[in-house]
Scaffold this motif. Structure first.
Motif, mmCIF file in Angstrom:
data_model
loop_
_atom_site.group_PDB
_atom_site.id
_atom_site.type_symbol
_atom_site.label_atom_id
_atom_site.label_comp_id
_atom_site.label_asym_id
_atom_site.label_seq_id
_atom_site.Cartn_x
_atom_site.Cartn_y
_atom_site.Cartn_z
ATOM 1 N N PHE A 5 0.831 -1.211 0.000
ATOM 2 C CA PHE A 5 0.000 0.000 0.000
ATOM 3 C C PHE A 5 0.869 1.266 0.000
ATOM 4 C CE2 PHE A 5 -2.413 -3.400 2.197
ATOM 5 C CZ PHE A 5 -3.302 -3.637 1.156
ATOM 6 N N ILE A 8 2.132 1.748 -3.645
ATOM 7 C CA ILE A 8 1.101 2.321 -4.534
ATOM 8 C C ILE A 8 0.952 3.819 -4.250
ATOM 9 C CG2 ILE A 8 -1.345 2.253 -5.170
ATOM 10 C CD1 ILE A 8 -1.302 -0.749 -4.197
ATOM 11 N N PHE A 12 2.839 5.541 -7.287
ATOM 12 C CA PHE A 12 1.920 5.412 -8.423
ATOM 13 C C PHE A 12 0.628 6.221 -8.314
ATOM 14 C CE2 PHE A 12 4.537 1.543 -8.345
ATOM 15 C CZ PHE A 12 5.176 1.728 -9.563
ATOM 16 N N ILE A 26 -7.062 5.307 -9.032
ATOM 17 C CA ILE A 26 -6.482 4.359 -8.076
ATOM 18 C C ILE A 26 -7.173 4.471 -6.721
ATOM 19 C CG2 ILE A 26 -4.356 3.888 -6.767
ATOM 20 C CD1 ILE A 26 -2.810 4.764 -9.265
ATOM 21 N N GLY A 27 -7.403 3.334 -6.070
ATOM 22 C CA GLY A 27 -7.894 3.366 -4.701
ATOM 23 C C GLY A 27 -9.172 2.600 -4.440
ATOM 24 N N ASP A 28 -9.804 2.079 -5.475
ATOM 25 C CA ASP A 28 -10.992 1.259 -5.221
ATOM 26 C C ASP A 28 -10.781 -0.122 -5.854
ATOM 27 O OD1 ASP A 28 -13.790 0.562 -4.563
ATOM 28 O OD2 ASP A 28 -13.980 2.722 -4.272
ATOM 29 N N ASP A 29 -11.842 -0.944 -5.905
ATOM 30 C CA ASP A 29 -11.670 -2.300 -6.427
ATOM 31 C C ASP A 29 -11.482 -2.328 -7.940
ATOM 32 O OD1 ASP A 29 -11.903 -4.036 -4.039
ATOM 33 O OD2 ASP A 29 -13.761 -2.921 -3.821
ATOM 34 N N ASP A 73 -13.768 -8.365 -7.864
ATOM 35 C CA ASP A 73 -13.584 -6.907 -7.791
ATOM 36 C C ASP A 73 -14.746 -6.181 -8.472
ATOM 37 O OD1 ASP A 73 -11.276 -6.401 -6.241
ATOM 38 O OD2 ASP A 73 -9.987 -6.997 -7.902
ATOM 39 N N ARG A 144 -15.568 2.509 -1.899
ATOM 40 C CA ARG A 144 -15.030 2.254 -0.562
ATOM 41 C C ARG A 144 -15.215 3.469 0.349
ATOM 42 N NH1 ARG A 144 -9.127 -0.675 -1.725
ATOM 43 N NH2 ARG A 144 -9.954 -2.450 -2.887
ATOM 44 N N SER A 211 -10.617 -10.021 -0.053
ATOM 45 C CA SER A 211 -9.576 -10.836 -0.672
ATOM 46 C C SER A 211 -8.421 -11.079 0.286
ATOM 47 C CB SER A 211 -9.058 -10.155 -1.941
ATOM 48 O OG SER A 211 -8.691 -8.811 -1.676
HETATM 49 P P1 ADP Z 1 -7.720 -5.225 -4.783
HETATM 50 O O1 ADP Z 1 -7.313 -6.030 -3.583
HETATM 51 O O2 ADP Z 1 -9.168 -4.879 -4.819
HETATM 52 O O3 ADP Z 1 -7.236 -5.841 -6.085
HETATM 53 P P2 ADP Z 1 -5.473 -3.600 -4.143
HETATM 54 O O4 ADP Z 1 -5.495 -3.483 -2.659
HETATM 55 O O5 ADP Z 1 -4.594 -4.617 -4.778
HETATM 56 O O6 ADP Z 1 -6.982 -3.820 -4.645
HETATM 57 O O7 ADP Z 1 -5.096 -2.205 -4.775
HETATM 58 C C1 ADP Z 1 -5.551 -0.996 -4.225
HETATM 59 C C2 ADP Z 1 -5.683 0.041 -5.324
HETATM 60 O O8 ADP Z 1 -4.395 0.368 -5.878
HETATM 61 C C3 ADP Z 1 -6.536 -0.402 -6.506
HETATM 62 O O9 ADP Z 1 -7.303 0.699 -6.935
HETATM 63 C C4 ADP Z 1 -5.505 -0.789 -7.570
HETATM 64 O O10 ADP Z 1 -6.009 -0.603 -8.870
HETATM 65 C C5 ADP Z 1 -4.367 0.190 -7.287
HETATM 66 N N1 ADP Z 1 -3.029 -0.302 -7.672
HETATM 67 C C6 ADP Z 1 -2.387 -1.400 -7.225
HETATM 68 N N2 ADP Z 1 -1.140 -1.519 -7.752
HETATM 69 C C7 ADP Z 1 -0.989 -0.454 -8.588
HETATM 70 C C8 ADP Z 1 0.057 -0.014 -9.464
HETATM 71 N N3 ADP Z 1 1.220 -0.671 -9.554
HETATM 72 N N4 ADP Z 1 -0.146 1.117 -10.178
HETATM 73 C C9 ADP Z 1 -1.317 1.778 -10.095
HETATM 74 N N5 ADP Z 1 -2.338 1.429 -9.291
HETATM 75 C C10 ADP Z 1 -2.196 0.328 -8.534
#
Ligand code: ADP
Ligand code: MG
Length: 316
Positions: A5, A8, A12, A26-29, A73, A144, A211
């Motif tokens: 986390f 990210i 990113f 970025i940040g939701d499912d 998701d 979320r 998950s």
């Molecule tokens: P989930 O468990 O629902 O798949 P995650 O906890 O893995 O979600 O991811 C949290 C958020 O971060 C999601 O919105 C996902 O798209 C984003 N995310 C994860 N890895 C990256 C990445 N490398 N670059 C951009 N966004 C990312």
């Protein structure tokens, strides 16, 4: 060390949204954006051998799970899946393996009416990445960040069964074969809650799929919504397999922190009639409530507890 986390967030997540077509970044499912009249949704998930499935796992189960976790998701967003791409990395090409993998993949795709439209095939350590795309009604998105103080917190199905199955495969727990056969599909073939997600769209306040463990995934709702929660472990829905295999306290702890159940956790205005409307077709259990005061307070036998872990994290 940075966990997934932190990575990210730090590297990113761009705070400025300069592209007005993006509804949810970025940040939701899943991500959501507007293209002409269509509101489109996408999510991507990778399964790695040894991390997401054990090397003993059968190709038909690996394929099923790779698509099911993406469908999950979409369920958590209240979205409708339509198209997917598959990036497949294989150490060796065994036709028997590929036959079983592709057959199972298409069987699940057919069930949800989603179609494979592209991908990538490479040689290397076994890894499967599926990107799922689809549509959503933008007035009915399940986010979320919409949990409100006073909301009731619900989960679907039962929790901890996939965690129990993993411990059986890892030989940490031995179960009678008849019970093992009941719980193993919970790990290998999680059922995405697409119809439930669609029914909750525009009705529930916040939602996520579980998950990585209830405590951690509910934590994402709390953080995004800037609220807290009280949850009661004696209210968690536990299967008979789980309560027979473990002591009550161990079963509750597994249900709280083990991943891979892919049930939905959602919050709802108190006493909402949707719960009795869905009761004939879904197992929905109230496990606590959202509070103004931040933090997750976990009650076990009338006491506040602090579990050692809240759930699964990469790089931890
Ligand atoms: P989930 O468990 O629902 O798949 P995650 O906890 O893995 O979600 O991811 C949290 C958020 O971060 C999601 O919105 C996902 O798209 C984003 N995310 C994860 N890895 C990256 C990445 N490398 N670059 C951009 N966004 C990312
Ligand atoms: Mg998710």
């Amino acid at each position: 060390m940075l966990n997934e986390f932190d990575i990210i967030k730090q590297y990113f997540t761009q705070t400025k949204n300069t592209h007005p077509e993006i509804i949810l970044g970025i940040g939701d499912d899943a991500a959501v954006w507007q293209q002409g009249n269509a509101t489109l949704v996408a999510s991507v998930d990778t399964l790695i051998e040894g991390k997401h499935f054990l090397s003993v796992c059968r190709p038909e189960d690996i394929a099923y799970k790779a698509l099911a976790v993406n469908l999950s998701d979409f369920a958590a967003m209240g979205a409708t899946p339509r198209w997917f791409t598959l990036a497949l990395t294989l150490p060796i090409a065994h036709s028997d393996w590929l036959e079983k993998f592709s057959h199972s993949l298409f069987a699940l795709a057919k069930q949800y009416d989603v179609v494979l439209i592209g991908g990538d095939t490479t040689q290397g350590a076994l890894s499967i990445t599926i990107q799922l795309m689809g549509t959503i009604d933008k007035d009915k998105m399940l986010l979320r960040n919409q949990a409100k103080p006073g909301d009731e917190i619900y989960v679907s199905g039962t929790l901890g069964d996939a965690g129990l199955a993993l411990r059986v495969l890892q030989k940490k727990i031995t179960l009678p074969e008849s019970v093992a056969l009941l719980v193993l599909p919970k790990l290998n073939r999680p059922e995405a809650q697409i119809p439930l997600g669609l029914a909750l769209g525009g009705v529930a306040h916040a939602a996520i799929d579980i998950s990585d463990g209830l405590a951690q995934d509910l934590g994402h709702i709390l953080q995004a919504s800037n609220v807290g929660a009280d949850i009661y472990l004696d209210q968690l829905p536990l299967s008979e397999s789980l309560t027979q295999a473990l002591s009550r306290v161990d079963a509750e702890n597994l249900a709280l922190t083990a991943g891979d159940d892919y049930q939905l956790c959602f919050t709802l205005a108190p006493n909402h009639p949707i719960i009795s409307e869905l009761a004939p077709t879904h197992t929905l259990t109230r496990i606590g409530e959202i509070t103004q005061q931040g933090g997750l307070r976990i009650h076990q036998k009338g006491q506040l507890i602090r579990p050692q872990t809240l759930g699964w994290q990469h790089f931890k």
